[in-house]
Design a protein around this motif. Structure first.
Motif, PDB file in Angstrom:
ATOM      1  N   SER A  81       0.848  -1.194   0.000  1.00 27.88           N
ATOM      2  CA  SER A  81       0.000   0.000   0.000  1.00 27.88           C
ATOM      3  C   SER A  81       0.883   1.243   0.000  1.00 27.88           C
ATOM      4  O   SER A  81       2.115   1.159  -0.014  1.00 27.88           O
ATOM      5  N   GLN A  82       0.266   2.404   0.029  1.00 26.02           N
ATOM      6  CA  GLN A  82       1.022   3.662   0.057  1.00 26.02           C
ATOM      7  C   GLN A  82       1.893   3.776   1.303  1.00 26.02           C
ATOM      8  O   GLN A  82       2.867   4.540   1.320  1.00 26.02           O
ATOM      9  N   ASP A  83       1.582   3.008   2.353  1.00 22.21           N
ATOM     10  CA  ASP A  83       2.318   3.123   3.616  1.00 22.21           C
ATOM     11  C   ASP A  83       3.713   2.518   3.551  1.00 22.21           C
ATOM     12  O   ASP A  83       4.552   2.840   4.386  1.00 22.21           O
ATOM     13  N   PHE A  84       3.955   1.626   2.590  1.00 18.29           N
ATOM     14  CA  PHE A  84       5.242   0.921   2.507  1.00 18.29           C
ATOM     15  C   PHE A  84       5.609   0.313   3.866  1.00 18.29           C
ATOM     16  O   PHE A  84       6.726   0.468   4.364  1.00 18.29           O
ATOM     17  N   ASN A  85       4.650  -0.387   4.431  1.00 15.83           N
ATOM     18  CA  ASN A  85       4.823  -0.997   5.742  1.00 15.83           C
ATOM     19  C   ASN A  85       5.386  -2.404   5.567  1.00 15.83           C
ATOM     20  O   ASN A  85       4.744  -3.276   4.976  1.00 15.83           O
ATOM     21  N   ALA A  86       6.601  -2.629   6.085  1.00 16.67           N
ATOM     22  CA  ALA A  86       7.260  -3.924   5.907  1.00 16.67           C
ATOM     23  C   ALA A  86       6.480  -5.053   6.558  1.00 16.67           C
ATOM     24  O   ALA A  86       6.445  -6.177   6.041  1.00 16.67           O
ATOM     25  N   ILE A  87       5.835  -4.772   7.707  1.00 19.78           N
ATOM     26  CA  ILE A  87       5.044  -5.807   8.390  1.00 19.78           C
ATOM     27  C   ILE A  87       3.820  -6.165   7.547  1.00 19.78           C
ATOM     28  O   ILE A  87       3.438  -7.330   7.425  1.00 19.78           O
ATOM     29  N   GLN A  88       3.226  -5.159   6.936  1.00 20.78           N
ATOM     30  CA  GLN A  88       2.047  -5.382   6.090  1.00 20.78           C
ATOM     31  C   GLN A  88       2.397  -6.208   4.855  1.00 20.78           C
ATOM     32  O   GLN A  88       1.548  -6.947   4.344  1.00 20.78           O
ATOM     33  N   GLU A  89       3.636  -6.124   4.395  1.00 16.43           N
ATOM     34  CA  GLU A  89       4.027  -6.747   3.128  1.00 16.43           C
ATOM     35  C   GLU A  89       4.548  -8.174   3.290  1.00 16.43           C
ATOM     36  O   GLU A  89       5.307  -8.664   2.450  1.00 16.43           O
ATOM     37  N   ARG A  90       4.148  -8.852   4.336  1.00 17.50           N
ATOM     38  CA  ARG A  90       4.531 -10.263   4.506  1.00 17.50           C
ATOM     39  C   ARG A  90       3.897 -11.124   3.403  1.00 17.50           C
ATOM     40  O   ARG A  90       2.831 -10.801   2.890  1.00 17.50           O
ATOM     41  N   TRP A  91       4.575 -12.230   3.092  1.00 16.84           N
ATOM     42  CA  TRP A  91       4.018 -13.169   2.119  1.00 16.84           C
ATOM     43  C   TRP A  91       2.999 -14.060   2.823  1.00 16.84           C
ATOM     44  O   TRP A  91       3.281 -14.651   3.858  1.00 16.84           O
ATOM     45  N   LEU A  92       1.784 -14.141   2.255  1.00 20.94           N
ATOM     46  CA  LEU A  92       0.665 -14.859   2.859  1.00 20.94           C
ATOM     47  C   LEU A  92       0.069 -15.832   1.853  1.00 20.94           C
ATOM     48  O   LEU A  92       0.312 -15.727   0.646  1.00 20.94           O
ATOM     49  N   ASN A  93      -0.765 -16.748   2.364  1.00 24.85           N
ATOM     50  CA  ASN A  93      -1.586 -17.509   1.425  1.00 24.85           C
ATOM     51  C   ASN A  93      -2.820 -16.677   1.101  1.00 24.85           C
ATOM     52  O   ASN A  93      -3.061 -15.630   1.713  1.00 24.85           O
ATOM     53  N   LYS A  94      -3.615 -17.155   0.161  1.00 25.32           N
ATOM     54  CA  LYS A  94      -4.700 -16.297  -0.323  1.00 25.32           C
ATOM     55  C   LYS A  94      -5.769 -16.024   0.730  1.00 25.32           C
ATOM     56  O   LYS A  94      -6.346 -14.929   0.757  1.00 25.32           O
TER      57      LYS A  94
END
Length: 630
Positions: A81-94
């Motif tokens: 997202s616009q926040d560029f949050n490293a925690i938010q950008e974790r790899w997840l399943n769908k």
């Protein structure tokens, strides 16, 4: 023969239709193996616009969910997202990704498309997967489409999905300013507000309100033509508080982030002035009367031979009052003082001047040198009415019979090239009597006459008081009315003699948020670095320990206000010009996204065209048979 050819073509195209021919989009990249998918959802303020699916942000989240559902259970997906949050950008399943989508909220951040794609590329390169796909779901505002920082990679498939609002109208409180940097207690203020109308219709009699320190001070209305701006003046009288914190309010739905504009400034009170005399006994009565009797100024006298240079930074204005000689130590300290933003007013002595030491100082400060005394009897015949020093002093300017000072002697100011200056007062023979020079962010004023009556009647003339009063007044530092969130800019702290170990704290005016900024000393100035800890527009207060010392205002970046969007064709051209090879622009209507995703994954299908061609040749065969019978 023609009938036979048609029948053969019918059979060929029917066979091709069942074979489902296609041309792959992804040329030269992996299409099988483990897959990593990075999905960017634009959650900036412009995504508050509305379409048939709700807000654009809701529409984008729904499309991201459809992309996630099309993935296999073993695929990895991440949210950017616009926040560029490293925690938010974790790899997840769908399934985890779909749950994460629910918490995505609008953000004040607004990044260029190139920054976003560079972020996605970096994340995908560290995913450990063979197949790499990136999706960008946005309204594609023209103001955020910079691609200068992005270097395309051939191993990543890019897909761009535009979402668009039904109406692109918006009105914003663009900026505000005062015409004068000086603010005095009890004196009327006039604040100017720029309103911009980003729509195709005229806005008429739109109300706007001004609040200062929580109290409504002014109300006005404005009219703005389509795609144009209007300047609205708001007049008010500030209250007695030294710190003035204001808010400009209007209403405009649904884009509301730019409807409020916050600002802060301090009233000019107790301006410290240091007057340096040749010796402790020679005090200038004119300067003492002007600066010493006015409560706006705090005057301190000092002898040139007994100076405490460490106190220079505490003064807003230093006056060299007829000092005969400038020592090298004083020269260095004055130059250092000016680099910190102070003001300097130089009055030459009536006699005994050491021209070499003065001109050495002037050379260091990038001033004109001065020469010998000219004993011609002259008169001031020109004032610079455009200068803030004389703005508002006279009701009528350029009066032919205006009484101006008489000069009997003066030091000649010797003009030279490559010196920035502004003449404030000129004699009738063309010589300068008072000049202002720029030194960094400071001003240096040079008077060519002594205040002795042998030189002129300047100190007894009516123009003397407003000249020196305004020089003292305009020595106060320029104040930033507000800062823009997302643009890291340090805050300068006023010079204060604080106990060692004193902590600075910034608080919101509602006391619901506070933090300790990083403190650094840069060029002998105390600077505070916020590191983007403030993410909500508003007014904030700065405390040193428990003492309130200043206030700052922060506003959202206005680049999101203009709702000019790129069309799919323009996005296609943008990507080609940036050198992106494997990309597609998906114009989604209704529930067509799954089918479009299938095309993106496998390529452009042509079975429909084969069926149409088979039907075409079937019709031709029928026509030929009828013609044959006839």
């Amino acid at each position: 023969m023609l009938v036979l050819i048609c029948r053969c073509l019918i059979v060929i195209f029917l066979v091709l239709a069942f074979a489902q021919p296609y041309i792959p989009y992804k040329l030269g990249i992996a299409t099988s193996g483990s897959k990593a998918v990075s999905i960017f959802i634009d959650n900036s303020f412009s995504m508050l616009g509305l379409n048939a699916n709700g807000t654009l942000l809701d529409d984008a989240k729904n499309k991201a969910e459809q992309i996630a559902k099309s993935l296999n259970p073993a695929d990895k997906v991440q949210l950017v997202s616009q926040d560029f949050n490293a925690i938010q950008e974790r790899w997840l399943n769908k399934d985890e990704f779909i749950d994460q989508l629910k918490g995505l909220q609008v953000s004040p951040a607004s990044r260029m498309l190139g920054e976003v794609m560079e972020r996605q590329t970096d994340n995908l390169d560290h995913s450990g997967c063979q197949v790499k796909e990136a999706f960008v779901i946005s309204d594609f505002q023209k103001s955020a489409m910079g691609m200068y920082s992005y270097k395309p990679e051939t191993g990543i498939s890019e897909a761009f999905i535009p979402v668009s609002a039904e109406t692109k109208n918006n009105i914003d409180a663009d900026s505000c300013w005062f015409n004068t940097p000086v603010h005095l207690p009890g004196k009327p203020e006039q604040l100017f507000v720029k309103i911009t109308n980003y729509s195709t219709t005229v806005v008429s009699d739109k109300p706007i309100k001004l609040f200062v320190n929580g109290i409504e001070k002014a109300t006005a209305s404005f009219t703005a033509n389509a795609n144009s701006s209007a300047i609205v003046p708001l007049s008010y009288v500030p209250d007695k508080a030294a710190l003035q914190q204001g808010e400009i309010k209007m209403e405009d739905y649904p884009i509301t982030f730019d409807d409020n504009l916050f600002f802060s400034y301090k009233l000019s009170t107790n301006i410290p002035v240091l007057c340096i005399h040749p010796d402790s006994l020679k005090m200038n009565t004119s300067l003492n009367y002007l600066y010493g009797k006015d409560s706006l100024f705090a005057l301190k006298d000092a002898a040139a031979g007994h100076l405490d240079y460490s106190t220079f930074s505490a003064y807003r204005l230093i006056i060299l009052d007829e000092v005969t000689s400038i020592t090298s130590g004083m020269e260095n300290e004055l130059a250092q003082y000016l680099t910190k933003g102070g003001g300097l007013f130089i009055i030459p002595p009536a006699s005994g001047i050491d021209l070499d030491s003065y001109n050495k100082l002037f050379g260091a400060l990038h001033l004109f040198p001065i020469g010998n005394v000219d004993t011609s009897h002259l008169k001031v015949d020109k004032l610079n009415y455009q200068s803030p020093i004389y703005a508002g002093v006279f009701e009528q300017k350029e009066h032919t019979n205006m009484d101006l000072p008489m000069v009997h002697k003066h030091y000649r100011i010797l003009h030279s090239s490559n010196v920035l200056y502004e003449n404030l007062m000129r004699l009738d023979n063309g010589d300068d009597m008072l000049d202002m020079f720029q030194y960094g962010q400071s001003h240096v004023y040079l008077l060519s006459v002594s205040l002795s009556d042998d030189y002129s009647n300047f100190r007894k003339h009516a123009i003397f008081v407003p000249t020196l009063y305004n020089i003292g007044l305009y020595s106060t530092p320029q104040q930033m009315l507000y800062y823009t969130l997302g643009k890291e800019q340090p805050l300068e702290v006023p010079n204060l003699n604080l106990p060692e170990g004193t902590l600075f704290k910034i608080k919101s005016i509602s006391d619901t948020f506070s933090f300790l900024p990083e403190r650094r000393v840069v060029n002998d100035k105390t600077m505070l670095f916020l590191h983007n800890q403030i993410n909500a527009a508003g007014n904030y207060k700065l405390f040193a320990g428990d003492s309130l010392i200043s206030g700052y205002s922060f506003n959202y970046d206005r680049k999101e206000s203009e709702m000019t969007l790129l069309s799919p064709t323009a996005i296609d051209s943008l990507c080609k010009n940036a050198g992106i090879k494997n990309f597609s622009v998906l114009s989604v209507t209704g529930d067509t996204l799954p089918a479009l995703l299938n095309e993106v994954n496998r390529g452009k299908f042509y079975w429909k065209y084969c069926i149409l061609l088979a039907l075409l040749f079937l019709a031709i065969e029928e026509c030929l048979l009828r013609l044959w019978k006839e």
